[in-house]
Design an enzyme around this catalytic site. Structure first.
Site, PDB file in Angstrom:
ATOM      1  N   SER A   1      23.751  11.152 -26.516  1.00 51.78           N
ATOM      2  CA  SER A   1      22.634  10.598 -27.146  1.00 51.78           C
ATOM      3  C   SER A   1      22.713  11.079 -28.536  1.00 51.78           C
ATOM      4  O   SER A   1      23.107  11.979 -28.957  1.00 51.78           O
ATOM      5  CB  SER A   1      21.393  10.875 -26.110  1.00 51.78           C
ATOM      6  OG  SER A   1      20.335  10.648 -27.217  1.00 51.78           O
TER       7      SER A   1
ATOM      8  N   TYR B   1      16.039  16.954 -21.991  1.00 53.50           N
ATOM      9  CA  TYR B   1      17.066  15.880 -22.224  1.00 53.50           C
ATOM     10  C   TYR B   1      17.894  16.258 -23.276  1.00 53.50           C
ATOM     11  O   TYR B   1      19.175  16.113 -23.514  1.00 53.50           O
ATOM     12  CB  TYR B   1      16.216  14.558 -22.558  1.00 53.50           C
ATOM     13  CG  TYR B   1      17.128  13.485 -22.845  1.00 53.50           C
ATOM     14  CD1 TYR B   1      17.808  12.873 -21.671  1.00 53.50           C
ATOM     15  CD2 TYR B   1      17.231  12.743 -23.931  1.00 53.50           C
ATOM     16  CE1 TYR B   1      18.614  11.813 -22.048  1.00 53.50           C
ATOM     17  CE2 TYR B   1      18.076  11.811 -24.334  1.00 53.50           C
ATOM     18  CZ  TYR B   1      18.908  11.357 -23.426  1.00 53.50           C
ATOM     19  OH  TYR B   1      19.575  10.101 -23.486  1.00 53.50           O
TER      20      TYR B   1
END
Length: 255
Positions: free
Chosen positions: A148, A161
């Site tokens: 990401s 995350y």
């Protein structure tokens, strides 16, 4: 000749988190490039559409229902794929989760551990089994870890995350060094994509506008725009690329 380098004819690809979003788009894109594909997700029913789209692209599909936190199931996964399609030489570690959005002071340990179990341990155990098999048979392979933009910068209110995706990037770079030259290992780092995972922030008008103000392209990506990056990293077009983080974030990390 350069165009042929993007082809994956004769390859067998495993795609975790393959029932929707980036995973589904990647499974289809790999099939369009010529690979036979085993899409993997927790629900067999949800995999049916992906399998149909893979077959419509002219490739074989073998969907496998699996939770990537199931260590024994990961070993069985690669056995099953080898029996059905042949030994896997491409793995796209796409399965991921992000159930927490808020102040880190409100984060409970169980949520932290769940996010790391899926995003890091599950990805590692899939990578480990894939790497063992490719290297033991003296073959060559390509591993793509879907990280990401949160693996290279901070994202507000998403500490577990972001921490997990930084860990995935670190794992990518180390495996690339350890397994070279036979297994190329790269990370694909999307920005904000139109998937179920980002639906909450995209539907919140205030958060959406804040996010778009940081993205020079002024929009969220379609899953298919990320899938093409996975095809590139899996193909011979990226034959001299390993240990890299391929950003597809609309310029967010450059802003």
């Amino acid at each position: 000749m350069a165009h042929d380098a993007f082809g994956l004819d004769g390859s067998v690809a495993v795609v975790t988190g393959g029932s929707r979003g980036i995973g589904e788009a990647t499974a289809v894109a790999l099939a369009e490039a010529g690979a036979d594909v085993a899409p993997v997700a927790r629900s067999e029913d949800e995999l049916a559409e992906t399998a149909t789209r893979v077959e419509d692209a002219g490739s074989e599909a073998h969907p496998v229902a699996l939770d990537v936190t199931d260590s024994a199931g990961i070993v069985a996964l690669f056995d099953e794929v080898a029996d059905a399609l042949g030994p896997a030489d491409v793995l796209v570690n796409n399965a991921g989760t992000n159930p927490f959005f808020g102040d880190a002071r409100d984060l409970d340990t169980e949520t932290w551990e769940h996010i790391f179990a899926v995003n890091v341990r599950g990805a590692f155990e899939c990578a480990r089994e894939f790497g063992r098999r490719v290297l033991d048979r003296g073959g060559e392979g390509a591993l793509v870890n879907v990280a990401s933009v949160g693996g290279v910068r901070g994202l507000p209110r998403q500490v577990p995350y972001v921490a997990s995706k930084h860990a995935l990037v670190g794992m990518t770079k180390t495996l690339a060094v350890d397994w070279a030259p036979d297994v190329r290992v790269n990370a694909l780092a999307p920005g904000y994509v139109k998937t179920d995972l980002t639906e909450g922030v995209r539907e919140n008008e205030s958060i959406r506008e804040d996010l778009l103000s940081e993205i020079p392209q002024d929009r969220f990506a379609d899953p298919e725009e990320i899938a093409t990056g996975a095809v590139y990293l899996a193909s011979d077009a990226a034959s001299y690329v390993t240990g890299e983080v391929h950003l597809a974030d609309g310029g967010m990390s450059a802003n």
